[in-house]
Design an enzyme around this catalytic site. Structure first.
Site, PDB file in Angstrom:
ATOM      1  N   LYS A 130       0.883  -1.370   0.194  1.00  0.00           N
ATOM      2  CA  LYS A 130      -1.049  -0.216   0.369  1.00  0.00           C
ATOM      3  C   LYS A 130       0.733   1.465  -0.095  1.00  0.00           C
ATOM      4  O   LYS A 130       2.100   0.945   0.900  1.00  0.00           O
ATOM      5  CB  LYS A 130      -1.424  -0.177   1.363  1.00  0.00           C
TER       6      LYS A 130
ATOM      7  N   SER B  97      -9.248   1.430   2.695  1.00  0.00           N
ATOM      8  CA  SER B  97      -9.144   2.482   1.999  1.00  0.00           C
ATOM      9  C   SER B  97      -7.440   1.651   1.264  1.00  0.00           C
ATOM     10  O   SER B  97      -6.648   2.254   0.659  1.00  0.00           O
ATOM     11  CB  SER B  97      -8.672   3.262   3.288  1.00  0.00           C
TER      12      SER B  97
ATOM     13  N   THR C  60      -7.004   1.093  10.215  1.00  0.00           N
ATOM     14  CA  THR C  60      -7.731   0.719  11.659  1.00  0.00           C
ATOM     15  C   THR C  60      -8.813   1.221  11.699  1.00  0.00           C
ATOM     16  O   THR C  60      -8.955   0.586  13.156  1.00  0.00           O
ATOM     17  CB  THR C  60      -7.496   2.017  11.692  1.00  0.00           C
ATOM     18  N   SER C  61     -10.043   1.407  11.177  1.00  0.00           N
ATOM     19  CA  SER C  61     -10.868   0.348  11.430  1.00  0.00           C
ATOM     20  C   SER C  61     -11.999  -0.120   9.929  1.00  0.00           C
ATOM     21  O   SER C  61     -11.995   0.664   9.082  1.00  0.00           O
ATOM     22  CB  SER C  61     -12.651   1.338  12.059  1.00  0.00           C
ATOM     23  N   GLY C  62     -11.669  -0.782   9.233  1.00  0.00           N
ATOM     24  CA  GLY C  62     -11.916  -1.575   8.476  1.00  0.00           C
ATOM     25  C   GLY C  62     -11.458  -1.605   7.074  1.00  0.00           C
ATOM     26  O   GLY C  62     -11.823  -2.196   6.060  1.00  0.00           O
ATOM     27  N   SER C  63     -10.142  -1.296   6.879  1.00  0.00           N
ATOM     28  CA  SER C  63      -9.567  -1.067   5.354  1.00  0.00           C
ATOM     29  C   SER C  63      -8.419  -1.880   5.142  1.00  0.00           C
ATOM     30  O   SER C  63      -8.076  -2.270   3.785  1.00  0.00           O
ATOM     31  CB  SER C  63      -8.583   0.051   5.677  1.00  0.00           C
TER      32      SER C  63
END
Ligand SMILES: *[C@@H]1O[C@H](CO)[C@@H](O)[C@H](O)[C@H]1NC(C)=O
Ligand SMILES: *[C@@H]1O[C@H](CO)[C@@H](O)[C@H](O)[C@H]1NC(C)=O
Ligand SMILES: *[C@@H]1O[C@H](CO)[C@@H](O)[C@H](O)[C@H]1NC(C)=O
Ligand SMILES: *[C@@H]1O[C@H](CO)[C@@H](O)[C@H](O)[C@H]1NC(C)=O
Ligand SMILES: *[C@@H]1O[C@H](CO)[C@@H](O)[C@H](O)[C@H]1NC(C)=O
Ligand SMILES: *[C@@H]1O[C@H](CO)[C@@H](O)[C@H](O)[C@H]1NC(C)=O
Ligand SMILES: *[C@@H]1O[C@H](CO)[C@@H](O)[C@H](O)[C@H]1NC(C)=O
Ligand SMILES: *[C@@H]1O[C@H](CO)[C@@H](O)[C@H](O)[C@H]1NC(C)=O
Ligand SMILES: *[C@@H]1O[C@H](CO)[C@@H](O)[C@H](O)[C@H]1NC(C)=O
Ligand SMILES: *[C@@H]1O[C@H](CO)[C@@H](O)[C@H](O)[C@H]1NC(C)=O
Ligand SMILES: CC(=O)N[C@H]1CO[C@H](CO)[C@@H](O)[C@@H]1O
Ligand SMILES: CC(=O)N[C@H]1CO[C@H](CO)[C@@H](O)[C@@H]1O
Length: 547
Positions: free
Chosen positions: A112, A193, A214-217
């Site tokens: 990434k 993301s 961080t939350s879901g990426s």
């Protein structure tokens, strides 16, 4: 990404028929069977390299050509490592000489575009403000990949700033990389993301990729791209020289086509790092379990598995019946495989939905952690040192597409004003620990004495995010041919025929080996990844580049 982008969707009424499913079979040349790159595994590639069927140079050539074939449509890779061929040649020579650094020796991996490398590639989080910036050394994860002999093939596009800038942007859009699309339907929202990482692994542009969460990426793009994603415990993988959102929630993990491939990659990147002291929480004096060895078909035998029934009930109206029905089927398959299934509710979930402390924590961390990242650069092209200056750059640099894409998240953080050194931080953080802990996943595990808790992947990221606990997602199904195409306000396709979704296994901190065992046992029984094929796949195969 911070949250699932569920708002602002408008349903179109067109119903699309089943897409053509191209046949993927290995290529036979002079009696030699070449694996197809859309479903090749680590072990297939090791076999081919060891038997001399192809080299790492061939792999880099094939994957690079595949990237070039589709990137003008999908925009999933922003940079290719100009040194990749030379690195591959060196690793080929080492292998020929009897030196193999690890199972990943000579295998191309994409990372990434927020994980820094001290080479010719940029690390930008998708912002023009960091194009040309330099880091003094590799991020710890890049260094670990190199030490394992993996080839860092390139950088993947992402939701800009890991989706921590704007309230009206899109998943997979960055100013530097453009709009990423997923490959299961034209103009499909790639989620985020780690959008480009998801798309690239899905269609075989590298063996696998790294994303950050961080939350879901990691979980969300794995969900919609038909992948296995491992969101590791915060602290299992180093964040040193990874462009941050929050030291309390950020983590880096693998996105791969199979559980075993993801396990091989996690094995290479996990471990303590003096530059990231959250890694000092790794148990057993920092020794890392055998994640590949944890891939066991019998893992469900004698296991106790929970289902967060109250989360399903509360989010029932926003969850598609197709997903709910596949989830119930998965539960019965897991029960049949030997597990005892019980309820394991997140008791404070209803209350958490009205709580705003997570935003306070993320803002407070971001103000400090971003400034720290800027301070670590050895060359900082615009001299930006903090969020206020980054916001000013973004408002004045036309390619950043402001104000069409706003900076509402930053505006909020700057208005909040206080950061994670303030006494106001602790009460906010304690609220997170309650909603994720006793009132969330950790409480559900303990009270019900279960080894893991299940949810459809689209419902799974937010509660584990609050306490930094791990989640593994595996393909569970896809939307059928009569699905209504739903687009968001900027035209990205949210759901459509052929778009995949996954099943999440959530566990206690540092329980990755257990979760990998369950994920493998479920995957091997169901093989749902093979049920659906992308509409767009590159044509170049290994056989085309092998001399
Ligand atoms: C091959 O191994 C020999 C002996 O260990 C060493 O001297 C040589 O440098 C190696 N060559 C390469 C290309 O790694
Ligand atoms: C990194 O950005 C610079 C612009 O400063 C560009 O010239 C270079 O090609 C980029 N690197 C790669 C590998 O794309
Ligand atoms: C990590 O290091 C920072 C300073 O570098 C220190 O303030 C903090 O207490 C340390 N945290 C842990 C968990 O050791
Ligand atoms: C823990 O690891 C460190 C560094 O690897 C080593 O020096 C130390 O002896 C280990 N302690 C125990 C209790 O194993
Ligand atoms: C879990 O929640 C569901 C739905 O709210 C409820 O029906 C069930 O009784 C709860 N289970 C336990 C063990 O509390
Ligand atoms: C944060 O949590 C505390 C304690 O539960 C609560 O009183 C407060 O309202 C929460 N703050 C926000 C912004 O939701
Ligand atoms: C964090 O807040 C403290 C106290 O207000 C301040 O001194 C410090 O400069 C802030 N740090 C950053 C990076 O903004
Ligand atoms: C804001 O950005 C502009 C253009 O990049 C620059 O000239 C100006 O100095 C910046 N202002 C601040 C306060 O950073
Ligand atoms: C995004 O929000 C900003 C600020 O409210 C607004 O100016 C802009 O028009 C919005 N963009 C779209 C496409 O709605
Ligand atoms: C699609 O077909 C299934 C079974 O044939 C049916 O249950 C479902 O309601 C249909 N969905 C739509 C959106 O038409
Ligand atoms: C990484 C890379 O080389 N990307 C290419 C994607 O496609 C555009 C045009 O279609 C090229 O200009 C980029 O160089
Ligand atoms: C580096 C790269 O491949 N950039 C591409 C990203 O996507 C835009 C379109 O949105 C292309 O114009 C770029 O070439």
């Amino acid at each position: 990404m911070r949250f699932l982008l569920l708002s602002a969707v408008c349903a179109l009424t067109s119903v699309v028929g089943a897409l053509t499913v191209p046949p993927y079979t290995g290529t036979l040349i002079k009696g030699q069977q070449f694996p197809t790159l859309i479903d090749v595994t680590t072990e297939d590639l090791v076999d081919g390299l060891e038997s001399g069927l192809f080299t790492s140079v061939d792999l880099v050539k094939a994957y690079t050509e595949r990237i070039m074939e589709v990137n003008s449509t999908l925009h999933m890779v922003t940079e290719i490592n100009p040194d990749a061929l030379a690195i591959a040649a060196q690793l080929d020579a080492m292998r020929a000489n009897g030196t193999v650094l690890s199972p990943l020796h000579g295998l191309p991996i994409l990372i990434k575009n927020n994980i820094a490398t001290a080479d010719k590639m940029n690390n930008t989080a998708g912002s023009w403000s960091l194009v040309g910036a330099k880091v003094p050394r590799d991020s710890t994860l890049a260094a670990k990949l190199r030490k394992a002999g993996a080839i860092i093939l390139g950088k993947t596009n992402l939701s800009q700033w890991a989706n921590y800038r704007s309230d009206n942007s899109t998943n997979g859009w960055s100013a530097y990389g453009g709009q990423t699309y997923a490959a299961y339907y034209p103009m499909q929202d790639p989620s985020g993301s780690s959008s480009g990482s998801g798309v690239s692994s899905a269609i075989g542009l590298a063996l696998a990729s790294l994303g950050s969460e961080t939350s879901g990426s990691i979980l969300s793009p794995s969900d919609v791209n038909n992948l296995v994603g491992i969101k590791p415990t915060v602290g299992l993988t180093s964040r040193y020289l990874v462009i941050p959102i929050s030291e309390h929630q950020d983590t880096v993990g693998p996105m791969a086509r199979t559980v075993k491939d993801a396990a091989y990659l996690l094995q290479a990147i996990a471990g303590a790092d003096p530059h990231d002291n959250y890694t000092s929480a790794i148990p057993n004096n920092g020794s890392i379990p055998d994640y590949v060895g944890a891939c066991n078909y019998s893992s469900f035998s004698g296991a106790r598995i929970g289902v967060a029934r109250n989360v399903l009930e509360i989010w029932n109206s926003s969850t598609d019946p197709v997903v709910l029905s596949a989830f119930e089927t998965a539960i019965s398959e897991i029960e049949k495989a030997g597990a005892t299934i019980v309820d394991a509710n997140f008791t404070a979930f209803a209350e958490w939905q009205h709580d705003g402390n997570e935003t306070l924590v993320l803002n407070a961390d971001f103000l400090v952690n971003l400034a720290t990242y800027f301070s670590e650069l050895s060359y900082n092209p615009h001299g930006i040192e903090n969020l206020a200056e980054e916001r000013n750059f973004t408002h004045t640099f036309p390619a950043e597409d402001w104000p069409d894409r706003d900076t509402a998240v930053w505006d909020g953080a700057l208005t909040q004003g206080w950061n994670n050194t303030s006494p106001l931080f602790w009460p906010a953080y304690q609220a997170n620990l309650f909603y994720g802990g006793a009132g969330g996943i950790l409480g559900a595990l303990e009270r019900n004495n279960v080894d893991a808790v299940l949810l459809p992947t689209q419902l799974s990221p937010s509660i584990p995010a609050l306490v930094g606990s791990p989640v593994v997602t595996v393909p569970m199904g896809f939307y059928p041919a009569n699905t209504t195409v739903v687009r968001n306000a900027r035209g990205l396709v949210e759901t459509a025929p052929n778009t995949p979704f996954g099943l999440s296994f959530m566990g206690g901190k540092f329980s990755e080996a257990t979760l990998i065992g369950f994920a493998y046992a479920y995957e091997q029984r169901t093989m749902h990844r093979n049920d659906v094929q992308p509409y767009l796949v590159p044509n170049i195969e290994l056989a085309d580049v092998v001399a």
